[in-house]
Enzyme design. Structure first.
Site, PDB file in Angstrom:
ATOM      1  N   PRO A  13       0.781  -1.234   0.000  1.00 17.77           N
ATOM      2  CA  PRO A  13       0.000   0.000   0.000  1.00 17.77           C
ATOM      3  C   PRO A  13       0.819   1.295   0.000  1.00 17.77           C
ATOM      4  O   PRO A  13       0.261   2.353  -0.266  1.00 17.77           O
ATOM      5  CB  PRO A  13      -0.795  -0.107   1.305  1.00 17.77           C
ATOM      6  N   ASP A  36       3.794   1.536 -11.547  1.00 23.85           N
ATOM      7  CA  ASP A  36       2.591   2.366 -11.455  1.00 23.85           C
ATOM      8  C   ASP A  36       2.821   3.624 -10.637  1.00 23.85           C
ATOM      9  O   ASP A  36       3.782   3.734  -9.901  1.00 23.85           O
ATOM     10  CB  ASP A  36       1.495   1.579 -10.732  1.00 23.85           C
ATOM     11  N   LYS A  58       1.479   7.635 -15.144  1.00 16.51           N
ATOM     12  CA  LYS A  58       1.501   9.070 -14.863  1.00 16.51           C
ATOM     13  C   LYS A  58       0.171   9.500 -14.275  1.00 16.51           C
ATOM     14  O   LYS A  58      -0.840   8.828 -14.453  1.00 16.51           O
ATOM     15  CB  LYS A  58       1.791   9.844 -16.142  1.00 16.51           C
ATOM     16  N   GLY A  90       0.551  -1.131  -7.375  1.00 16.12           N
ATOM     17  CA  GLY A  90       0.200  -0.795  -5.995  1.00 16.12           C
ATOM     18  C   GLY A  90      -0.673  -1.865  -5.355  1.00 16.12           C
ATOM     19  O   GLY A  90      -1.501  -2.493  -6.022  1.00 16.12           O
ATOM     20  N   GLY A  91      -0.484  -2.091  -4.068  1.00 17.47           N
ATOM     21  CA  GLY A  91      -1.317  -3.036  -3.328  1.00 17.47           C
ATOM     22  C   GLY A  91      -1.150  -4.447  -3.857  1.00 17.47           C
ATOM     23  O   GLY A  91      -0.032  -4.947  -3.995  1.00 17.47           O
ATOM     24  N   ASP A  92      -2.259  -5.093  -4.183  1.00 18.19           N
ATOM     25  CA  ASP A  92      -2.239  -6.417  -4.801  1.00 18.19           C
ATOM     26  C   ASP A  92      -2.557  -6.259  -6.284  1.00 18.19           C
ATOM     27  O   ASP A  92      -3.453  -5.486  -6.645  1.00 18.19           O
ATOM     28  CB  ASP A  92      -3.289  -7.320  -4.132  1.00 18.19           C
ATOM     29  N   MET A 171     -11.337   3.684  -4.413  1.00 24.85           N
ATOM     30  CA  MET A 171     -11.583   4.674  -5.465  1.00 24.85           C
ATOM     31  C   MET A 171     -12.883   5.427  -5.186  1.00 24.85           C
ATOM     32  O   MET A 171     -13.664   5.683  -6.105  1.00 24.85           O
ATOM     33  CB  MET A 171     -11.623   3.993  -6.846  1.00 24.85           C
TER      34      MET A 171
END
Ligand code: SAH
Length: 254
Positions: A13, A36, A58, A90-92, A171
């Site tokens: 994260p 990313d 970006k 990012g993350g998983d 999100m």
């Protein structure tokens, strides 16, 4: 010919220590890294000085951001040239990360690949804010949805979501007003506790706590990326001073 190989790696994260050992090793051994926007750039310090680093994420609005098809094609192309490729996400990689699409593209092209799971913000944000998502007696499960498509009435089974003991939304910063309306109209009590966690596990982490009916007003200065937790378990959140003892910044508003 040397055969290429692609690792779809979850970066965790934010805190660079929250990548797996397997993920870190893949970065060290990579010849090409496509990364990313949400990853911690410090993770790239693990890479070989000879590695090719490609920023494919970006900021939104910035021009020149590659489309998903372009990223898929790049992964295939580098692997066909025999490279050891890491796709760092990012993350998983499979939690709202479009890693599935990349995997399918690799499979279709016959490229060998592996998936290195990562700590998803959908779990890490709650943990970093001291909120136990399945606390015994309060919640026997949690569901993760994206709030992004809340404008589309059928995107999320709202009646089911409203019954979830713990709801985790990704999100969701822009769409939260819609989400709140849908949950309340599907019977979620307006006094259900909500936590909004911005940049979980980064030094800039901020947490806003409020009730469902007032959270929009309280989170006016929260920016993405943020994860939203809705449910009684949020009431177990630490106080501001307790949270600062977890060495994390906290910004509950009056
Ligand atoms: N694959 C990622 C999610 C990508 S979608 C994962 O598993 O974590 C991007 C969304 O993830 C953001 O809009 C936000 O809701 C969430 N997110 C990512 N990093 C975050 C962080 N450090 N803190 C809080 N939420 C985060």
């Amino acid at each position: 010919v040397k055969t290429g190989f692609v690792s779809l790696v979850g970066a965790g994260p934010g805190d660079p220590e929250l990548i797996t050992l397997k993920g870190a090793r893949a970065i060290e051994q990579a010849e090409v890294i496509l990364y990313d926007r949400l990853i911690n750039p410090r993770l790239l310090d693990l890479a070989s000085p000879l590695a090719t680093l490609v920023n494919v994420g970006k900021a939104p609005g910035e021009c020149g951001r590659p489309r998903q098809e372009t990223i898929n094609a790049l992964l295939v192309e580098y692997a066909r040239r025999g490279r050891r490729v890491v796709r760092l996400k990012g993350g998983d990689p499979f939690v709202f990360g479009r890693g599935g699409e990349e995997m399918l593209a690799l499979r279709e092209a016959g490229i060998p690949y592996e998936v290195v799971p990562g700590i998803s913000s959908s779990i890490a944000a709650a943990g970093a804010a001291g909120i136990p998502v399945t606390h015994r007696g309060l919640s026997n499960g949690f569901a993760v949805f994206t709030a992004q498509s809340a404008a589309d009435e059928d995107s999320v089974p709202w009646a089911a979501a409203a019954c979830c003991p713990t709801l985790v939304l990704l999100m969701g910063v822009e769409a939260l007003r819609r989400v709140v309306d849908r949950l309340i109209s599907n019977g979620k009590p307006g006094d259900t506790p909500v936590a909004v966690i911005e940049r979980a596990t980064w030094p800039e982490q901020r947490v806003v706590i409020g009730q469902l009916s007032e959270i929009i007003r309280k989170m006016s200065n929260i920016n993405p990326p943020a994860t939203i937790i809705i449910g009684e378990v949020v009431s177990l959140h630490p106080t501001a001073s307790e949270l600062s003892e977890m060495l994390l910044e906290y910004a509950d508003q009056p």
